[in-house]
Design an enzyme around this catalytic site. Structure first.
Site, PDB file in Angstrom:
ATOM      1  CG  LEU A   1      -4.672   5.394  -1.732  1.00 20.78           C
ATOM      2  CD1 LEU A   1      -3.281   4.977  -1.201  1.00 20.78           C
ATOM      3  CD2 LEU A   1      -5.050   4.414  -2.324  1.00 20.78           C
ATOM      4  CB  SER A   2     -10.859   4.022   0.274  1.00 19.40           C
ATOM      5  OG  SER A   2     -11.746   4.924  -0.528  1.00 19.40           O
ATOM      6  CB  ALA A   3      -9.571   2.802   6.007  1.00 14.25           C
TER       7      ALA A   3
ATOM      8  NE  ARG B   1      -3.415   2.387   2.476  1.00 14.65           N
ATOM      9  CZ  ARG B   1      -4.610   2.559   2.832  1.00 14.65           C
ATOM     10  NH1 ARG B   1      -5.210   1.699   1.566  1.00 14.65           N
ATOM     11  NH2 ARG B   1      -5.319   3.509   2.599  1.00 14.65           N
TER      12      ARG B   1
END
Length: 378
Positions: free
Chosen positions: A63-65, A38
């Site tokens: 970026l989403s969690a 990530r």
């Protein structure tokens, strides 16, 4: 949205935490998450925050969690050969993980509103293809991105097996796209019937409203084309697949199809099923200096589990093996003690890229070898 699980020290620990919290529960999704770091999708100055279960934004980049992405990956129920459309594709992190599962004969498209984010996504995709060891461990469906508003997709565009939209859709556009104020799984059950399932409560930013041209006509966003692969591309896929799943025992016997779930997607025989994974070890110096050593986790072979018959008279093979194991363990303990005494770090052995090694020894001109390697940098 985020903060559902504890932060990790690295990508693997983050995935471990997501598994323990039951956000990731299938091997297929776990492999995809472990294969892509990530942090590689963060700007360098923000990498320290990559393994927290939090969303990240910098300008138009978002970026989403991790807990959101893991729920999405599980809910999509992906298989090799499917077609996938990512509305609001962003950095391409999700699309790249999806590509590991779809395999070379899937379709992987994305629509992103901001042109600078698409440029960023292609930079990250190029970096993944050219430098990541995971790329050679899986059969990949490379994503394609186009710039535009996903509410301006022409209604005559073809449909996809899976569609993900990480944004809220205004009520006026519910017929165009089902309301996603909460993360929702929608499955077509008939020509005009749908089954809706709420996955997780989450608040997304709303989609940008569609625009009109100066002549008053609505703008349209053409999706990427569905291109038929050339014979040359098919040959590269077939050669890489054959080399990846074939043993090097001299007999040329295949190790297996080397794909997960009977398809040509994620998963490779003979290689660690989670891709490159490292074991973290802390070394403490006597003068209060703490360092971290990364040691590659050994690959466990799929040997025949049937025990060999014992020789009642003179069979001492078991004793020899036990002695070898003890010697290896003692040697490792001595190395750890030496590290503690000196504070010096033992360099981690780089993982062997089996596919690359096999391609490089082929009796082929160098340009063809580079084509089979996708001109990778390492």
């Amino acid at each position: 949205m985020g903060g559902a699980v504890s932060a990790g020290e690295d990508n693997d620990e983050l995935i471990d935490n997501l598994k323990e919290a039951h956000y990731i529960h299938s091997d297929l999704v776990e492999r995809a998450f472990r294969a892509i770091d990530r942090a590689d999708y963060y700007l360098e100055e923000y990498r320290d925050s990559a393994y927290k279960d939090l969303a990240w934004r910098h300008g138009n980049i978002h970026l989403s969690a991790p807990c959101i992405y893991s729920e999405v990956m599980e809910a999509l129920d992906l298989h090799p050969g499917l077609s996938f459309l990512n509305l609001g594709s962003g950095t391409g992190y999700l699309s790249t993980m999806v590509g590991l599962i779809l395999g070379p004969f899937g379709v992987n498209h994305g629509v992103e509103l901001y042109a600078d984010v698409i440029e960023y996504a292609y930079q990250k995709l190029d970096y993944f293809i050219k430098t990541s060891e995971s790329f050679d461990k899986f059969e990949f469906c490379e994503p394609s991105f186009v710039a535009g508003n996903c509410l301006e997709i022409p209604p005559e565009s073809r449909q996809y097996d899976r569609v993900y939209c990480g944004a809220g859709v205004q009520r006026d556009h519910e017929e165009y796209m089902k309301n996603l104020l909460k993360l929702t799984k929608i499955r077509r059950t008939g020509q005009s019937s749908w089954e809706t399932k709420k996955i997780i409560a989450v608040s997304f930013a709303p989609l940008a409203l569609p625009q009109h041209n100066t002549n008053g006509e609505p703008k349209t966003v053409p999706l990427p084309t569905f291109e038929v692969r050339t014979l040359q591309e098919l040959a590269r896929i077939a050669i890489r697949h054959t080399l990846r799943v074939t043993t090097d025992n001299g007999g040329g016997q295949p190790r297996g199809r080397g794909s997960f779930g009977g398809g040509r997607g994620l998963g490779v025989s003979g290689l660690h099923k989670y891709g490159p994974r490292f074991k973290r070890r802390r070394v403490h110096h006597r003068r209060h200096c703490t360092s971290v050593v990364l040691a590659h986790k050994p690959v466990v072979s799929n040997a025949d589990p049937t025990p060999a018959p014992l020789d009642n008279n003179n069979n001492n093979h078991g004793g020899q093996e036990d002695g070898q194991r003890r010697a290896a363990r003692e040697e490792e303990e001595e190395e750890e003690e030496a590290e503690k005494e000196t504070g010096e770090l033992l360099p981690a052995e780089p993982p062997i890229n089996i596919l690359r090694e096999r391609i490089l020894v082929l009796p082929l001109p160098e340009p063809l070898k580079m084509y089979l390697l996708y001109c990778r940098e390492k």
